[in-house]
Motif scaffolding. Structure first.
Motif, PDB file in Angstrom:
ATOM      1  N   GLU A  30       2.143 -15.100   6.225  1.00 54.63           N
ATOM      2  CA  GLU A  30       2.168 -13.645   6.369  1.00 54.63           C
ATOM      3  C   GLU A  30       1.468 -13.279   7.659  1.00 54.63           C
ATOM      4  OE1 GLU A  30       1.229  -9.624   3.840  1.00 54.63           O
ATOM      5  OE2 GLU A  30       1.087 -11.583   2.927  1.00 54.63           O
ATOM      6  N   GLN A  31       2.087 -12.429   8.447  1.00 60.35           N
ATOM      7  CA  GLN A  31       1.508 -12.018   9.713  1.00 60.35           C
ATOM      8  C   GLN A  31       1.354 -10.505   9.691  1.00 60.35           C
ATOM      9  OE1 GLN A  31       4.368 -13.459  12.522  1.00 60.35           O
ATOM     10  NE2 GLN A  31       3.525 -15.503  12.475  1.00 60.35           N
ATOM     11  N   TRP A  32       0.171 -10.071  10.041  1.00 58.89           N
ATOM     12  CA  TRP A  32      -0.065  -8.635  10.025  1.00 58.89           C
ATOM     13  C   TRP A  32      -1.107  -8.279  11.040  1.00 58.89           C
ATOM     14  CZ3 TRP A  32       1.961  -4.557   7.383  1.00 58.89           C
ATOM     15  CH2 TRP A  32       1.255  -3.358   7.477  1.00 58.89           C
ATOM     16  N   PRO A  33      -0.889  -7.424  11.974  1.00 58.48           N
ATOM     17  CA  PRO A  33       0.416  -6.895  12.333  1.00 58.48           C
ATOM     18  C   PRO A  33       1.145  -7.844  13.269  1.00 58.48           C
ATOM     19  CG  PRO A  33      -1.249  -5.914  13.717  1.00 58.48           C
ATOM     20  CD  PRO A  33      -1.979  -6.859  12.793  1.00 58.48           C
ATOM     21  N   THR A  34       2.389  -7.610  13.535  1.00 61.36           N
ATOM     22  CA  THR A  34       3.171  -8.408  14.466  1.00 61.36           C
ATOM     23  C   THR A  34       3.457  -7.554  15.686  1.00 61.36           C
ATOM     24  OG1 THR A  34       4.211  -9.535  12.617  1.00 61.36           O
ATOM     25  CG2 THR A  34       5.316  -9.698  14.744  1.00 61.36           C
ATOM     26  N   PRO A  35       3.147  -8.065  16.876  1.00 62.63           N
ATOM     27  CA  PRO A  35       3.398  -7.258  18.073  1.00 62.63           C
ATOM     28  C   PRO A  35       4.841  -6.759  18.112  1.00 62.63           C
ATOM     29  CG  PRO A  35       2.194  -9.253  18.625  1.00 62.63           C
ATOM     30  CD  PRO A  35       2.591  -9.389  17.185  1.00 62.63           C
ATOM     31  N   GLY A  36       4.983  -5.481  18.385  1.00 57.58           N
ATOM     32  CA  GLY A  36       6.323  -4.900  18.456  1.00 57.58           C
ATOM     33  C   GLY A  36       6.864  -4.475  17.099  1.00 57.58           C
ATOM     34  N   PHE A  37       6.130  -4.777  16.035  1.00 62.30           N
ATOM     35  CA  PHE A  37       6.588  -4.429  14.690  1.00 62.30           C
ATOM     36  C   PHE A  37       5.458  -3.730  13.934  1.00 62.30           C
ATOM     37  CE2 PHE A  37       9.424  -7.789  15.967  1.00 62.30           C
ATOM     38  CZ  PHE A  37      10.651  -7.413  15.445  1.00 62.30           C
ATOM     39  N   ASP A  38       4.986  -2.628  14.463  1.00 62.07           N
ATOM     40  CA  ASP A  38       3.880  -1.908  13.845  1.00 62.07           C
ATOM     41  C   ASP A  38       4.213  -1.535  12.407  1.00 62.07           C
ATOM     42  OD1 ASP A  38       2.518  -2.120  16.149  1.00 62.07           O
ATOM     43  OD2 ASP A  38       2.764  -0.031  16.782  1.00 62.07           O
ATOM     44  N   GLY A  39       3.264  -1.800  11.515  1.00 62.11           N
ATOM     45  CA  GLY A  39       3.443  -1.409  10.126  1.00 62.11           C
ATOM     46  C   GLY A  39       4.346  -2.329   9.332  1.00 62.11           C
ATOM     47  N   VAL A  40       4.772  -3.431   9.925  1.00 61.91           N
ATOM     48  CA  VAL A  40       5.688  -4.345   9.229  1.00 61.91           C
ATOM     49  C   VAL A  40       5.019  -5.703   9.063  1.00 61.91           C
ATOM     50  CG1 VAL A  40       7.913  -5.554   9.392  1.00 61.91           C
ATOM     51  CG2 VAL A  40       7.708  -3.177  10.161  1.00 61.91           C
ATOM     52  N   SER A  41       5.171  -6.305   7.901  1.00 64.26           N
ATOM     53  CA  SER A  41       4.700  -7.672   7.726  1.00 64.26           C
ATOM     54  C   SER A  41       5.883  -8.557   7.365  1.00 64.26           C
ATOM     55  CB  SER A  41       3.618  -7.756   6.650  1.00 64.26           C
ATOM     56  OG  SER A  41       4.123  -7.349   5.401  1.00 64.26           O
ATOM     57  N   PHE A  42       5.877  -9.744   7.923  1.00 68.58           N
ATOM     58  CA  PHE A  42       6.921 -10.716   7.620  1.00 68.58           C
ATOM     59  C   PHE A  42       6.334 -11.805   6.737  1.00 68.58           C
ATOM     60  CE2 PHE A  42       8.322  -9.156  11.857  1.00 68.58           C
ATOM     61  CZ  PHE A  42       9.491  -8.542  11.424  1.00 68.58           C
ATOM     62  N   MET A  43       7.034 -12.143   5.686  1.00 62.14           N
ATOM     63  CA  MET A  43       6.644 -13.250   4.825  1.00 62.14           C
ATOM     64  C   MET A  43       7.650 -14.364   5.008  1.00 62.14           C
ATOM     65  SD  MET A  43       5.551 -10.925   1.633  1.00 62.14           S
ATOM     66  CE  MET A  43       6.502  -9.579   2.306  1.00 62.14           C
ATOM     67  N   GLU A  44       7.258 -15.356   5.771  1.00 59.56           N
ATOM     68  CA  GLU A  44       8.178 -16.454   6.034  1.00 59.56           C
ATOM     69  C   GLU A  44       8.114 -17.416   4.858  1.00 59.56           C
ATOM     70  OE1 GLU A  44       7.076 -18.222   9.712  1.00 59.56           O
ATOM     71  OE2 GLU A  44       7.225 -16.330  10.815  1.00 59.56           O
ATOM     72  N   ALA A  92      10.242  -0.824  -4.442  1.00 54.62           N
ATOM     73  CA  ALA A  92      11.590  -0.598  -3.915  1.00 54.62           C
ATOM     74  C   ALA A  92      11.604   0.465  -2.826  1.00 54.62           C
ATOM     75  CB  ALA A  92      12.520  -0.176  -5.056  1.00 54.62           C
ATOM     76  N   GLY A  93      10.453   1.069  -2.544  1.00 58.72           N
ATOM     77  CA  GLY A  93      10.376   2.114  -1.538  1.00 58.72           C
ATOM     78  C   GLY A  93       9.865   1.580  -0.213  1.00 58.72           C
ATOM     79  N   ALA A  94       8.603   1.904   0.097  1.00 63.45           N
ATOM     80  CA  ALA A  94       8.055   1.543   1.408  1.00 63.45           C
ATOM     81  C   ALA A  94       7.966   0.031   1.596  1.00 63.45           C
ATOM     82  CB  ALA A  94       6.677   2.179   1.573  1.00 63.45           C
ATOM     83  N   ASP A  95       7.682  -0.729   0.530  1.00 65.34           N
ATOM     84  CA  ASP A  95       7.609  -2.192   0.681  1.00 65.34           C
ATOM     85  C   ASP A  95       8.948  -2.766   1.115  1.00 65.34           C
ATOM     86  OD1 ASP A  95       4.971  -2.263  -0.029  1.00 65.34           O
ATOM     87  OD2 ASP A  95       5.279  -3.098  -2.037  1.00 65.34           O
TER      88      ASP A  95
END
Ligand code: SF4
Length: 353
Positions: A30-44, A92-95
């Protein structure tokens, strides 16, 4: 701050701390935050499978689908896939809009599956659940490997997206189309800029999607437009629809399809909460059209069909042939079809036409 968990980088690893439903899919980074992706986390995740089977009327009696991502930054309020995020114990909303699961090893797993003793995979649809060309694809670049693996295997490919990032892969798709059938469809539902940004806040503009349709055609490929969902009381006026199908035809689309909004669980709550806030006067209309159901009542769908049919004919837009199991454009015809096998009867997908 960057939080990382690298343990258990194997497909068989069972991660006791993983999100529900992902325990056996290996590690999550999990990366938080990711440059260029404010407010988004990626779960690889290290996925165990790439190909999904959807009963339907595709080749071999059903369709194969691939979804590189779960969740979608395009954030359409009406997205029918929203509820699938709750299977991961996310909302099912913001997540759904901001916590994106990435199948980081997708290409490797796909190549293994295609080389294995699995039943013939001769047609694959991308974009059935979430968008394969959402913004995350710009970072992870999973699609080129997927397309190349499918082409090497000889599978026909069908893509539905709202992502203008598709343009990155047009040279590859044009090249692949010399060997296997390729079908491309762009989803464009709203032709009012302000409304589009409210309802689909993470998507590229309508103008840029229309330009992508033109780019697909210039690359030598056909391009369908899914002009849906049509939003009752908002995008179903004669003026909006005449403008919509006019510019779709001008962009060079070869076919089009439209259907009214579906309000399945997850999407229903998220969409109606927005509608209640922004267009409270429309709530009675939606109550009468949908009641507690997911689909607009038959009379409305018939009314819409009668309004849209002449526009399709006027602009010489063929109707998109869809697959019952997924609702996507049916895979392009192949010279050689494999014999069908008996499959479970799919749930019909209601459409206007
Ligand atoms: S682009 Fe498609 S998958 Fe993504 S949020 Fe919109 S409807 Fe859902």
């Amino acid at each position: 701050m960057v939080c990382m968990r690298w343990e258990g980088q194997t497909a068989t690893h069972v991660d006791a701390d993983a999100l529900p439903g992902l325990e056996e899919r290996g590690s999550v980074l999990e990366q938080w935050p990711t440059p260029g992706f404010d407010g988004v986390s990626f779960m690889e995740i290290t996925a165990k499978s790439a190909l999904n089977r959807v009963p339907g009327d595709g080749f071999m009696g059903g369709s194969w689908t691939i979804n590189p991502y779960r969740g979608c930054q395009h954030a359409c309020r009406y997205c029918f896939a929203r509820n699938t995020h709750t299977y991961l114990d996310l909302d099912a909303g913001a997540d759904f809009d901001s916590r994106i699961v990435v199948k980081a090893n997708l290409v490797e797993v796909l190549e293994r599956e295609l080389a294995g003793p699995r039943r013939a995979v001769d047609a694959v649809q991308l974009g059935t659940n979430t968008d394969p060309y959402q913004r995350a694809e710009g970072r992870y670049r999973l699609m080129p490997g997927v397309l190349q693996a499918l082409a090497r295997h000889g599978a026909s490919i069908s893509i539905l997206t709202k992502g203008t990032l598709l343009r990155r892969d047009l040279p590859l798709l044009a090249s692949i189309a010399r060997d296997v059938p390729v079908s491309v469809a762009m989803s464009i539902a709203i032709f009012d800029d302000e409304l589009q940004q409210q309802v689909e806040p993470g998507t590229p503009t309508t103008r840029s999607r229309l330009a992508t349709v033109t780019a697909v055609r210039e690359a030598g490929l056909d391009c369908a437009v899914f002009a849906m969902p049509i939003l009752p009381g908002l995008t179903d006026t004669r003026e909006h629809l005449e403008h919509a199908f006019g510019v779709i035809a001008e962009a060079g689309a070869t076919s089009a399809i439209a259907s009214s909004l579906h309000l399945r669980p997850g999407a229903r709550e998220w969409y109606l909460s927005w509608l209640r806030q922004e267009h409270p006067h429309l709530m009675p209309l939606y109550a009468s059209l949908y009641g507690r159901g997911a689909y607009a009542k038959r009379e409305y769908r018939d009314w819409l069909r009668d309004r849209i049919g002449p526009l399709l004919r006027q602009h010489r837009l063929a109707r998109v042939r869809t697959t019952a199991g997924t609702g996507l454009a049916a895979p392009p015809p192949r010279a050689r079809q494999l014999p069908s096998t008996s499959q479970p009867t799919p749930e019909p997908v209601p459409t206007l036409f």
